[in-house]
Every structure is written in C-alpha cells, then in structure tokens.
Design a protein around this motif. Structure first.
Motif, PDB file in Angstrom:
ATOM      1  N   VAL A   1       0.794  -1.300   0.137  1.00  0.00           N
ATOM      2  CA  VAL A   1      -0.047  -0.102  -0.062  1.00  0.00           C
ATOM      3  C   VAL A   1       0.968   1.247  -0.037  1.00  0.00           C
ATOM      4  CG1 VAL A   1      -1.593   1.172   1.208  1.00  0.00           C
ATOM      5  CG2 VAL A   1      -1.849  -1.208   1.321  1.00  0.00           C
ATOM      6  N   VAL A   2       1.033   2.041  -1.216  1.00  0.00           N
ATOM      7  CA  VAL A   2       1.730   3.167  -1.359  1.00  0.00           C
ATOM      8  C   VAL A   2       0.934   4.379  -0.999  1.00  0.00           C
ATOM      9  CG1 VAL A   2       3.257   4.585  -2.768  1.00  0.00           C
ATOM     10  CG2 VAL A   2       3.212   2.064  -3.026  1.00  0.00           C
ATOM     11  N   GLY A   3       1.250   5.136  -0.014  1.00  0.00           N
ATOM     12  CA  GLY A   3       0.664   6.365   0.624  1.00  0.00           C
ATOM     13  C   GLY A   3      -0.324   5.834   1.614  1.00  0.00           C
ATOM     14  N   SER A   4       0.325   4.806   2.584  1.00  0.00           N
ATOM     15  CA  SER A   4      -0.311   4.189   3.783  1.00  0.00           C
ATOM     16  C   SER A   4      -0.750   5.088   4.602  1.00  0.00           C
ATOM     17  CB  SER A   4       0.378   3.088   4.169  1.00  0.00           C
ATOM     18  OG  SER A   4       1.758   3.381   4.737  1.00  0.00           O
ATOM     19  N   LYS A   5      -0.313   6.120   4.849  1.00  0.00           N
ATOM     20  CA  LYS A   5      -0.546   7.280   5.933  1.00  0.00           C
ATOM     21  C   LYS A   5      -1.578   8.126   5.713  1.00  0.00           C
ATOM     22  CE  LYS A   5       3.841   6.427   8.107  1.00  0.00           C
ATOM     23  NZ  LYS A   5       5.290   7.085   8.634  1.00  0.00           N
ATOM     24  N   GLY A   6      -1.738   8.518   4.288  1.00  0.00           N
ATOM     25  CA  GLY A   6      -3.011   9.265   4.051  1.00  0.00           C
ATOM     26  C   GLY A   6      -4.469   8.969   4.456  1.00  0.00           C
TER      27      GLY A   6
ATOM     28  N   SER B   1      -5.058   4.524  -7.751  1.00  0.00           N
ATOM     29  CA  SER B   1      -6.285   5.331  -7.015  1.00  0.00           C
ATOM     30  C   SER B   1      -5.948   6.995  -7.283  1.00  0.00           C
ATOM     31  CB  SER B   1      -6.586   5.203  -5.681  1.00  0.00           C
ATOM     32  OG  SER B   1      -7.731   5.650  -5.075  1.00  0.00           O
ATOM     33  N   GLY B   2      -4.941   7.195  -7.907  1.00  0.00           N
ATOM     34  CA  GLY B   2      -4.637   8.661  -8.129  1.00  0.00           C
ATOM     35  C   GLY B   2      -5.574   9.351  -9.167  1.00  0.00           C
TER      36      GLY B   2
ATOM     37  N   ARG C   1      10.809   1.164  -4.477  1.00  0.00           N
ATOM     38  CA  ARG C   1      11.212  -0.127  -5.448  1.00  0.00           C
ATOM     39  C   ARG C   1      10.965  -1.211  -4.537  1.00  0.00           C
ATOM     40  NH1 ARG C   1      17.215   1.844  -6.701  1.00  0.00           N
ATOM     41  NH2 ARG C   1      16.882   2.365  -4.457  1.00  0.00           N
ATOM     42  N   ARG C   2      10.732  -1.161  -3.130  1.00  0.00           N
ATOM     43  CA  ARG C   2      10.227  -2.413  -2.591  1.00  0.00           C
ATOM     44  C   ARG C   2       8.980  -3.137  -2.947  1.00  0.00           C
ATOM     45  NH1 ARG C   2       9.735  -1.345   3.218  1.00  0.00           N
ATOM     46  NH2 ARG C   2       9.238  -3.430   3.432  1.00  0.00           N
ATOM     47  N   VAL C   3       8.252  -2.333  -3.765  1.00  0.00           N
ATOM     48  CA  VAL C   3       6.803  -2.826  -4.324  1.00  0.00           C
ATOM     49  C   VAL C   3       7.253  -4.108  -5.255  1.00  0.00           C
ATOM     50  CG1 VAL C   3       5.757  -0.542  -4.027  1.00  0.00           C
ATOM     51  CG2 VAL C   3       6.709  -1.304  -6.223  1.00  0.00           C
ATOM     52  N   ARG C   4       8.500  -4.160  -5.784  1.00  0.00           N
ATOM     53  CA  ARG C   4       8.779  -5.238  -6.604  1.00  0.00           C
ATOM     54  C   ARG C   4       8.485  -6.725  -5.864  1.00  0.00           C
ATOM     55  NH1 ARG C   4      14.689  -3.303  -8.029  1.00  0.00           N
ATOM     56  NH2 ARG C   4      14.300  -1.222  -9.579  1.00  0.00           N
ATOM     57  N   ASP C   5       8.494  -6.704  -4.689  1.00  0.00           N
ATOM     58  CA  ASP C   5       8.351  -8.034  -3.971  1.00  0.00           C
ATOM     59  C   ASP C   5       7.090  -8.252  -3.422  1.00  0.00           C
ATOM     60  OD1 ASP C   5      11.212  -8.286  -3.740  1.00  0.00           O
ATOM     61  OD2 ASP C   5      11.553  -6.938  -1.930  1.00  0.00           O
ATOM     62  N   ALA C   6       6.202  -7.386  -3.999  1.00  0.00           N
ATOM     63  CA  ALA C   6       4.883  -7.522  -3.537  1.00  0.00           C
ATOM     64  C   ALA C   6       4.016  -8.382  -4.513  1.00  0.00           C
ATOM     65  CB  ALA C   6       4.096  -6.483  -3.290  1.00  0.00           C
ATOM     66  N   ASP C   7       2.810  -8.910  -4.360  1.00  0.00           N
ATOM     67  CA  ASP C   7       2.075  -9.586  -5.347  1.00  0.00           C
ATOM     68  C   ASP C   7       1.148  -8.727  -5.796  1.00  0.00           C
ATOM     69  OD1 ASP C   7       3.120 -12.626  -5.070  1.00  0.00           O
ATOM     70  OD2 ASP C   7       2.541 -11.907  -2.943  1.00  0.00           O
ATOM     71  N   ILE C   8       0.431  -7.931  -5.140  1.00  0.00           N
ATOM     72  CA  ILE C   8      -0.467  -6.859  -5.347  1.00  0.00           C
ATOM     73  C   ILE C   8       0.173  -5.328  -4.913  1.00  0.00           C
ATOM     74  CG2 ILE C   8      -2.683  -6.083  -4.970  1.00  0.00           C
ATOM     75  CD1 ILE C   8      -3.568  -8.885  -4.618  1.00  0.00           C
ATOM     76  N   VAL C   9      -0.158  -4.429  -5.895  1.00  0.00           N
ATOM     77  CA  VAL C   9       0.252  -2.925  -5.420  1.00  0.00           C
ATOM     78  C   VAL C   9      -1.049  -2.156  -5.295  1.00  0.00           C
ATOM     79  CG1 VAL C   9       1.688  -1.094  -6.018  1.00  0.00           C
ATOM     80  CG2 VAL C   9       2.641  -3.481  -6.449  1.00  0.00           C
ATOM     81  N   VAL C  10      -1.249  -1.475  -4.437  1.00  0.00           N
ATOM     82  CA  VAL C  10      -2.442  -0.334  -4.298  1.00  0.00           C
ATOM     83  C   VAL C  10      -1.494   0.880  -3.889  1.00  0.00           C
ATOM     84  CG1 VAL C  10      -4.289   0.289  -2.967  1.00  0.00           C
ATOM     85  CG2 VAL C  10      -3.926  -2.088  -3.395  1.00  0.00           C
ATOM     86  N   SER C  11      -1.831   1.821  -5.016  1.00  0.00           N
ATOM     87  CA  SER C  11      -1.307   3.117  -4.799  1.00  0.00           C
ATOM     88  C   SER C  11      -2.515   4.206  -4.482  1.00  0.00           C
ATOM     89  CB  SER C  11      -0.354   3.520  -6.015  1.00  0.00           C
ATOM     90  OG  SER C  11       0.477   4.786  -5.793  1.00  0.00           O
ATOM     91  N   VAL C  12      -2.169   5.130  -3.423  1.00  0.00           N
ATOM     92  CA  VAL C  12      -3.268   6.068  -3.211  1.00  0.00           C
ATOM     93  C   VAL C  12      -2.614   7.574  -2.798  1.00  0.00           C
ATOM     94  CG1 VAL C  12      -4.981   4.389  -2.383  1.00  0.00           C
ATOM     95  CG2 VAL C  12      -3.331   5.336  -0.740  1.00  0.00           C
ATOM     96  N   THR C  13      -1.649   7.713  -3.435  1.00  0.00           N
ATOM     97  CA  THR C  13      -1.023   9.011  -3.036  1.00  0.00           C
ATOM     98  C   THR C  13      -1.558  10.275  -3.759  1.00  0.00           C
ATOM     99  OG1 THR C  13       0.848   8.968  -4.871  1.00  0.00           O
ATOM    100  CG2 THR C  13       1.472   7.497  -2.911  1.00  0.00           C
ATOM    101  N   GLY C  14      -2.049  10.059  -5.029  1.00  0.00           N
ATOM    102  CA  GLY C  14      -2.447  11.325  -5.646  1.00  0.00           C
ATOM    103  C   GLY C  14      -1.226  12.014  -6.276  1.00  0.00           C
ATOM    104  N   ASN C  15       0.008  11.518  -6.194  1.00  0.00           N
ATOM    105  CA  ASN C  15       1.278  12.069  -7.050  1.00  0.00           C
ATOM    106  C   ASN C  15       1.434  11.574  -8.111  1.00  0.00           C
ATOM    107  OD1 ASN C  15       3.948  12.951  -7.491  1.00  0.00           O
ATOM    108  ND2 ASN C  15       4.518  12.409  -5.159  1.00  0.00           N
TER     109      ASN C  15
END
Length: 439
Positions: A160-165, A225-226, A192-206
């Motif tokens: 989960v990228v943007g996990s603190k928003g 989700s941007g 770049r650590r997301v390479r090790d995940a199976d699913i990527v969720v990005s919610v940064t709006g960046n």
C-alpha cells in the motif's frame, strides 16, 4: 498483455442493481448534501489542481445519487469562506430531516477542516469522522479493497503506497482486518520495494510516482487510485503510462477507482435508507499467474530451449510446440494470458480441479488461491474457511509462510510487511452500510 479492471463496469453494475429502488426513493424528497470549495484566482497551482479534482468527484456524486432518485444539493463554498459560513452550512444540513447524508469534498481549506467534526455522525456516509462514523473506512478505501479481494485469496503480499494518507489508512485498516499480509510504504520509503509484493495499491495522488522501475510482470493486480487533472484536460494517476503494460491487471485512470467509489456510495445510501439487504456489486475473479508460477516458468525456459534445439530435425509441428513451450516458460504477457485462461476461474477456487492442469513447459498452471503452491500449503493443511486468516495464523505460530517479522505500528516491515490479525472468517463485504472521501 495487461488487462484493465474497469470501474465503469462496476458502476454500470451498481446502477442496474439499485435502479429498482428509485421508485421508492423519489417520492420521499430525500436529499444528499455534497459540499465543496472553490479556489481563488491567486491560489497556488497545486491547490487549484486538488480542488479541480474535488469538483470532478462532486459532479460524479451528483449524477450517482440522482440516478437513485435522491435530490443532490451541490453546495459550492466560494473563495474566502469564513468559519462561521461553513459552520452554518453544516448545521443547516445536520438539522434538515430531508437531508439523509452529507459529504464534504476533501481537501477543505486548512482553517475550515476542524469544522468538519460538526457533521452529524449519522449522516456521515463517507467516514470523514473516522472513529465517530458508522463506517470503518471511506468509500474509496472500501471500493479498493473490494477490487483487491478476488486477487487476494491465497495470502499474497499487498503493498500500500501512501499508507499514511486518509484513503491509505482506510485501505490498511480494512485489509488488516481481513487478515492480509501488508507492506506499508509512504513518503521517504524506497518504493522499489513494491517489486517484492504480489499486489500493489497506490493512493498517493502523486502523478507518475510508480513506473517501469517499480512494477513487474508478476504483479497480479496494480490499483491506481490517483486522479490529478492536467492543464490540457486530461488526468494522471499514480502509475506512469509507460508502465501500463507491465502488470497482469490494472485499474486505469480515468475509469478505474473513481467509478468504484461512486458504486460504493450508492450501495451505502440504498442499504441505509431503503433496503438493508440490497445486493452488493462485485468484481468477478480473473485468472492470473502467481510469482511462484512465473519463477517456475523462468527456470523451465533453458530446458525448453534445449528441447526445441533437439527437435529441429523433426517435423515443423514439433518445432512449433517447442517454441510455444519456451514462450510460456519465459512468462511473456501472451503466455500469461493464455496459460492462465486455460485453467479458468474454477481452478482458482476449487481444489478438486487441480489434477492434470499444467503449462506447456510442464510447470503447474493453476492460477488461483486454492491451487497456489505457496505459504499456507507448505506447512499444516489449510482448514476450511478463510485461507488468508489460516496463513496469518501459521505466521503467528512461526509456521510456514511467515514472510518476515511483525511490524510495529506505522512502518514497513523488512520481511514484506506486518503480520495481520487473525480473523476466523474472511468478510465477504464490509457490512452495509459500508466505507470514502471525494478525491
């Protein structure tokens, strides 16, 4: 080839599901208040962009609620709105018995944000009040988790990228409650650590924060989700267009999570105001290859190449078959789609269908949760019920599939994310009425 998971299809499904309730709603005169803020001409460009996204979201909500027969009050607060003016607007909506729900489009100006707490919790349909709301997460976060669900039945690692928003916190809370293994990333972390995940969720709006350097073909799903409007009228998401062809499945921008948020809000208001047993919209399971299956394919590639070379003196048909095996073993987009679709959704969900399903290169071709050769299957047999929670239980006991140490609150774990709490059963959906703020 990457397959898009269409939010527009989800919204179309929701409109069809809830259209029959219109005849019951329209005569009542029930209303939904949608409050947003207008920028001033001299506001910074980044603030103007954020409020433009808020405007687009508000207009989509108006259409969605009016489709159900509700009257949508689209209230635009002008530049320079005072605290007293905003408080009066909220109080009026709170006290109006015909106004059944209130949504404040985020972000409000900083000096007005504390006043959002004046909202009646009973009318907070988008979980803006967090712990005081009747919903555990915002509609955007709930919608994201429901899109993820069909791809996450076999204990994958979910980044989960943007996990603190605001939205990210809702996604993390919901997925953790469901027993999933998480990798939480935010500003300052090595993405770049997301390479090790199976699913990527990005919610940064960046815009464009994730690109070809981050995404990999083994990513079975990437949720973008941007939503950032551009001067030319287009919009950009968190994922660069150059990376759109890399993962197996992707929610596009536009047309991805935005419509999913609308479908979730429609379901909530129908369940709360008309029929608590109203049906839920769903994302149907789709075939995919796991990281392990792709690794098996890559290791089989040299053997397939040798076989192809040895058969060069044979018939043309034999040579063609060897070439197909090599392509499948290398995990090309074409082989991903073909080999995955050979098994079909039934093999993903029914362990009895495992027999005899192999790739052309000889590796296992089952593509779904029940057939994955990963974490939970290596140790004790999986008990009936929620395979994700079962794997979480094994991790907590030090068994197979631990994937690293337990993380403390707020930070990513070096082993791929914190262990999630064990729940006896995977919730099918967040309880109605269920989760999100305007983006």
């Amino acid at each position: 080839m990457t397959e898009h998971v269409s939010g527009r299809d989800v919204l179309r499904q929701a409109k069809e599901l809830y259209q029959p309730y219109r005849d019951a709603v329209e005569p009542t005169g029930q209303r939904v208040a949608i409050i947003r803020f207008e920028p001033a001409a001299d506001d910074p460009q980044d603030w103007r962009v954020r409020l433009e996204a808020s405007k687009v979201s508000a207009e989509q909500k108006v259409k969605s609620f009016e489709h159900l027969g509700f009257k949508a009050d689209h209230i635009v607060m002008p530049p320079g709105t005072t605290r007293a003016q905003f408080a009066e607007t909220l109080d009026r909506a709170n006290q109006d018995p015909a106004t059944r729900a209130i949504i404040v489009q985020f972000p409000p100006p900083a000096h007005l944000r504390p006043l959002v707490e004046r909202m009646d919790p009973a009318k907070d349909i988008d979980a803006l009040l967090k712990g005081r709301s009747q919903y555990a997460a915002c509609a955007t976060a709930e919608g994201i988790c429901r899109v993820v669900q069909p791809f996450a039945q076999d204990d994958p690692t979910i980044a989960v990228v943007g996990s603190k928003g605001f939205v990210g916190q809702g996604v993390v809370h919901t997925l953790r409650e469901q027993g999933h293994r998480l990798m939480e990333l935010d500003a300052g972390d090595d993405l770049r650590r997301v390479r090790d995940a199976d699913i990527v969720v990005s919610v940064t709006g960046n815009p464009g924060i994730l690109g070809p350097d981050h995404l990999r073909p083994h990513h079975r799903l990437v949720v973008d989700s941007g939503f950032v409007p551009q001067p030319d009228g287009s919009v950009r998401g968190d994922v660069q267009r150059a990376a759109y062809g890399i993962p197996q499945h992707l929610t596009p921008v536009p047309g991805g999570i935005g419509p999913v948020e609308m479908a979730t809000l429609m379901e909530r208001v129908v369940r709360r105001e008309v029929d608590p047993a109203a049906p839920s919209w769903k994302v149907e399971p789709r075939p995919y290859l796991t990281k392990e299956q792709m690794a098996q394919g890559a290791s089989a590639a040299p053997a397939a190449s040798v076989a192809a070379a040895a058969g060069r003196g044979s018939t043309a048909g034999q040579g063609s078959a060897a070439g197909q095996a090599t392509s499948a073993a290398q995990g090309s987009p074409e082989s991903r789609t073909t080999s995955a679709k050979q098994t079909g959704p039934a093999n993903r969900t029914d362990p009895t269908n495992q027999a005899g399903s192999t790739t052309q290169a000889g590796s296992t071709a089952q593509t779904g949760p029940a057939t994955r050769t990963g974490s939970a299957a290596q140790g004790a047999p999986t008990a009936p019920g929620n395979p994700v929670a079962q794997a979480a239980k094994l991790r907590g006991a030090g068994g197979a599939g631990s994937g690293g140490g337990t993380n403390t609150a707020g930070g990513p774990s070096a082993g791929g994310g914190p262990s999630a709490p064990v729940r006896p059963q995977l919730p099918q959906q967040p309880r109605p009425p269920a989760p999100g703020p305007g983006r």
